[in-house]
Design a protein around this motif. Sequence first.
Motif, mmCIF file in Angstrom:
data_model
loop_
_atom_site.group_PDB
_atom_site.id
_atom_site.type_symbol
_atom_site.label_atom_id
_atom_site.label_comp_id
_atom_site.label_asym_id
_atom_site.label_seq_id
_atom_site.Cartn_x
_atom_site.Cartn_y
_atom_site.Cartn_z
ATOM 1 N N VAL A 17 1.705 -1.545 -4.581
ATOM 2 C CA VAL A 17 1.423 -1.846 -3.176
ATOM 3 C C VAL A 17 0.880 -3.266 -3.077
ATOM 4 N N ARG A 18 1.304 -3.967 -2.050
ATOM 5 C CA ARG A 18 0.833 -5.335 -1.843
ATOM 6 C C ARG A 18 -0.437 -5.288 -1.002
ATOM 7 N N LEU A 19 -1.537 -5.754 -1.576
ATOM 8 C CA LEU A 19 -2.811 -5.864 -0.877
ATOM 9 C C LEU A 19 -3.253 -7.324 -0.866
ATOM 10 N N GLY A 20 -4.194 -7.618 0.005
ATOM 11 C CA GLY A 20 -4.716 -8.973 0.054
ATOM 12 C C GLY A 20 -5.527 -9.301 -1.185
ATOM 13 N N PRO A 21 -5.786 -10.572 -1.430
ATOM 14 C CA PRO A 21 -6.586 -10.959 -2.599
ATOM 15 C C PRO A 21 -7.988 -10.361 -2.515
ATOM 16 N N GLY A 22 -8.525 -9.978 -3.671
ATOM 17 C CA GLY A 22 -9.871 -9.423 -3.724
ATOM 18 C C GLY A 22 -9.960 -7.971 -3.299
ATOM 19 N N LEU A 23 -8.833 -7.250 -3.249
ATOM 20 C CA LEU A 23 -8.841 -5.844 -2.856
ATOM 21 C C LEU A 23 -8.225 -4.993 -3.957
ATOM 22 N N ARG A 24 -8.716 -3.760 -4.090
ATOM 23 C CA ARG A 24 -8.175 -2.797 -5.021
ATOM 24 C C ARG A 24 -8.381 -1.398 -4.454
ATOM 25 N N VAL A 25 -8.078 -0.348 -5.205
ATOM 26 C CA VAL A 25 -8.179 1.008 -4.679
ATOM 27 C C VAL A 25 -9.198 1.807 -5.474
ATOM 28 N N ALA A 26 -9.749 2.832 -4.788
ATOM 29 C CA ALA A 26 -10.737 3.729 -5.387
ATOM 30 C C ALA A 26 -10.445 5.142 -4.911
ATOM 31 N N ASP A 27 -10.978 6.139 -5.618
ATOM 32 C CA ASP A 27 -10.791 7.518 -5.176
ATOM 33 C C ASP A 27 -11.749 7.812 -4.025
ATOM 34 N N PRO A 28 -11.647 8.983 -3.393
ATOM 35 C CA PRO A 28 -12.499 9.266 -2.221
ATOM 36 C C PRO A 28 -13.991 9.151 -2.506
ATOM 37 N N ALA A 29 -14.381 9.327 -3.779
ATOM 38 C CA ALA A 29 -15.797 9.210 -4.120
ATOM 39 C C ALA A 29 -16.217 7.770 -4.351
ATOM 40 N N GLY A 30 -15.296 6.839 -4.269
ATOM 41 C CA GLY A 30 -15.616 5.436 -4.450
ATOM 42 C C GLY A 30 -15.451 4.926 -5.857
ATOM 43 N N VAL A 31 -14.981 5.779 -6.784
ATOM 44 C CA VAL A 31 -14.767 5.345 -8.170
ATOM 45 C C VAL A 31 -13.476 4.541 -8.248
ATOM 46 N N GLU A 32 -13.568 3.332 -8.793
ATOM 47 C CA GLU A 32 -12.399 2.468 -8.851
ATOM 48 C C GLU A 32 -11.323 3.055 -9.764
ATOM 49 N N PRO A 86 -0.105 16.299 -4.988
ATOM 50 C CA PRO A 86 0.334 17.681 -4.739
ATOM 51 C C PRO A 86 1.808 17.771 -4.347
ATOM 52 N N ALA A 87 2.370 18.934 -4.578
ATOM 53 C CA ALA A 87 3.758 19.193 -4.205
ATOM 54 C C ALA A 87 3.932 19.057 -2.700
ATOM 55 N N THR A 88 4.956 18.311 -2.301
ATOM 56 C CA THR A 88 5.233 18.043 -0.887
ATOM 57 C C THR A 88 3.929 17.732 -0.158
ATOM 58 N N GLY A 89 3.136 16.862 -0.764
ATOM 59 C CA GLY A 89 1.828 16.533 -0.206
ATOM 60 C C GLY A 89 1.479 15.083 -0.436
ATOM 61 N N TRP A 90 0.187 14.792 -0.389
ATOM 62 C CA TRP A 90 -0.252 13.409 -0.491
ATOM 63 C C TRP A 90 -1.598 13.339 -1.185
ATOM 64 N N ARG A 91 -1.950 12.151 -1.608
ATOM 65 C CA ARG A 91 -3.279 11.862 -2.135
ATOM 66 C C ARG A 91 -3.711 10.516 -1.563
ATOM 67 N N THR A 92 -4.990 10.434 -1.162
ATOM 68 C CA THR A 92 -5.507 9.257 -0.472
ATOM 69 C C THR A 92 -6.393 8.436 -1.407
ATOM 70 N N TYR A 93 -6.208 7.127 -1.334
ATOM 71 C CA TYR A 93 -7.025 6.189 -2.107
ATOM 72 C C TYR A 93 -7.636 5.173 -1.144
ATOM 73 N N ARG A 94 -8.926 4.960 -1.259
ATOM 74 C CA ARG A 94 -9.609 4.000 -0.391
ATOM 75 C C ARG A 94 -9.334 2.581 -0.863
ATOM 76 N N ILE A 95 -9.211 1.665 0.072
ATOM 77 C CA ILE A 95 -9.095 0.248 -0.247
ATOM 78 C C ILE A 95 -10.497 -0.347 -0.244
ATOM 79 N N VAL A 96 -10.900 -0.905 -1.374
ATOM 80 C CA VAL A 96 -12.256 -1.437 -1.521
ATOM 81 C C VAL A 96 -12.171 -2.884 -1.995
#
Length: 752
Positions: A243-258, A276-286
């Motif tokens: 995924v293309r993100l701006g400089p200085g950004l990365r992803v973390a899990d919902p608990a904030g762990v990078e 998950p099957a036919t599902g999704w998982r969310t990652y925070r942009i930090v």
Amino acid sequence: MQFPSEFEWIAPSGLGVLTHYMPAHYSAGWWMDSAPTLEAAMAAVYELYRSLKPVAATRNILLPVGTDYTPPNKWVTEIHRAWNARYVWPRFVCGTPRDFLDAVRTEISALSPQSRDMNPIYTGKDVSYIDTKQAQRAAEVAALDAERLSALAALLGLGRYPHTALDKVWRQLAYGAHHDAITGSESDQVYIDLLTGWREAYDLAADARDRALDALMGQVAVDGRSVVVTNTLPFARDGLVRVRLGPGLRVADPAGVEIPAVSEHGTLTFTARDVPATGWRTYRIVEGRADPWQDLPGTTIENERWRIVADPARGGALASVTDLATGRELLTGLGNELRLYEEYPQHPDMGEGPWHLMPTGSSLGSGDAPADSVRAETSPVGQRIIVTGQVGEVAYEQVVTLLAGSDRVDLTTRVVDYTGADRLLRVRFPAHVEGALPVSDVAGAVVGRGFALPDVDSAEHPWTLDNPANTWFGLSSTARVDLGPAGARAIGVAEIVVPGPSDAPRARELVAALARVGVTATTSTASGTRYGWLHVDSNLPDTRIVLGGPDTNPVAAELLSRCDPVFSEALTSGARRVWVPAERPLAEVWRPSADLRDLRSLPALIVAGPVDELVDDLAGAVIPAVCPAGSERLDDRTVALLAYGLPGFAVDPSGSAPVAHAVLHGLALRRLARPPRAAPAPTGRRSSSSTGPTSSRTPSWPDPATGGRTGSPPRARSSPPHCCPAWSPRRTDLRLTRPTQQASHRTRRTGC
């Protein structure tokens, strides 16, 4: 052939269809059309009738009339009238294939059961115009994802299902899949004309998919800026996300762990776990900086499962692939080596074009010279080796990647530049699995395949015996014969020999049971010719199954007369199934222009007991039998390559033992025009154990005030202008009668 021209062709599902093969070829009626007079035309048809009569299953005989690039036949209707006015029998009747098959059904209900593949014949079809195969697959994956996601969106009331768009998608894909399109047997101009169909199919499917996904992801509750990774498959999976993100950004899990990630060329790459099957998982942009790839000393990489060593002196090919879980070395020679084969401009015997593989027997290997560069790199997501080099006219780049925590090896080959003509490029992986046979997946099953002969000179030996692989191929066994202390034997392609023609229909349940476990079979009779002569057939069996003992089946009697008496004694003592090993290993007899018709060329299973018991045992893909003399060996493991965009493969038997070199065909480099590409398919050739292609995009998003919801529901867009198919005349058939057959990760950023 070993069976009548009308037979029941049985699929791996066990279902069958009445089928006619054309023993005199589909252009048989050409000789009638080329006759100068009606009398000569009738004489030509009568001679064809006489030659076709012995192989017909009923008194109905099909003579196809019409061939490529020919107008309607000038004599067909006149023969219909003149012949029948003059003679009582045989009658010549104009009709369609349906008329013919209906007439066959009225006379016979039990047909000879066959599940054999009629290929490989035109092996070049699997690799010519490789981008059309990749475009077809890219559009098919997009269409399947669009169907799943659009159905969910419609059920949730988020928009109407895009019936019109997806209907057009499948029509274009079906049209492009016909035998002179995706097969790569067309001219350059037709190829260019066909590209618009694949482009439209992909664009319509991708648009429907993205609209549905936008609507569905708009319903996902997120905490601030996030990346939502979706899985359209019916099981949970891991996958690489870019995924293309701006400089200085990365992803973390919902608990904030990078999440471990690597940044390269403005793209953040990380591994999404257990989506998950036919599902999704969310990652925070930090906020935070992701490390780039770092140089790693040497040319060795490893993770928890694999250690891989590249050899710069031999083109950067792999000198070793070690399974750290078992300590086993997978390779028996250079792996991931490119082989560039010289081809004839046209077939040296048939004078035909790119639907054949036409090797001259001359080839070059990337391992014959040092690589231009080989470097190893490491990052939080894993390690990789990047190789650049030259083999003949081909400049290449190869990337071998080991992801952290993964049990797969990703291999990508990219053709950077190419200046030649009439070349075939293969990627070679020599692996040793004792006793294993080639296997590959087809549309809805896994089937055994025959060994191939990729190094032949096609002027002397026309059949290379390559096969298509839908998504993977390997060395393994679909079914096996368990011989107890004498070992085990894999079976992949079989000949079933019944005592007489009337016994063939009674073998149907056995043919279906074998097909269900991936063993294709030809049903023949004891008095007929044996299956296994490349001069008249384009594939070969590896096993014979003889139904009936020596008292009922002459083939069993002949076979036992040529063997040690202990095999006859075993049957006399009450053994229901006796395994008779071949005189020589399969690799010794499976040679160019092979002839395996001799009964001792192949191993044979003599079935003296009830066939129903054999059918029941096949439910577990294992056939128990006794082997009173000799032994067989079969390693209980599989070595396989998963292919993305690589539809052709060959497994070559080399040496005196059953050792195979798995050869993954990557690209047919022939004399082609260079028009625009059909669809955005990967430029590299990917072989890995991933479930399917991973991809990502950064979409444009609606105003945050809408709560992250898409501004409009999924909808079908109007189709762009498209090319109409070229008109071709309908074939007229003359019926003769006589008495007596993916996965996709999508990346979304919401709440921005």
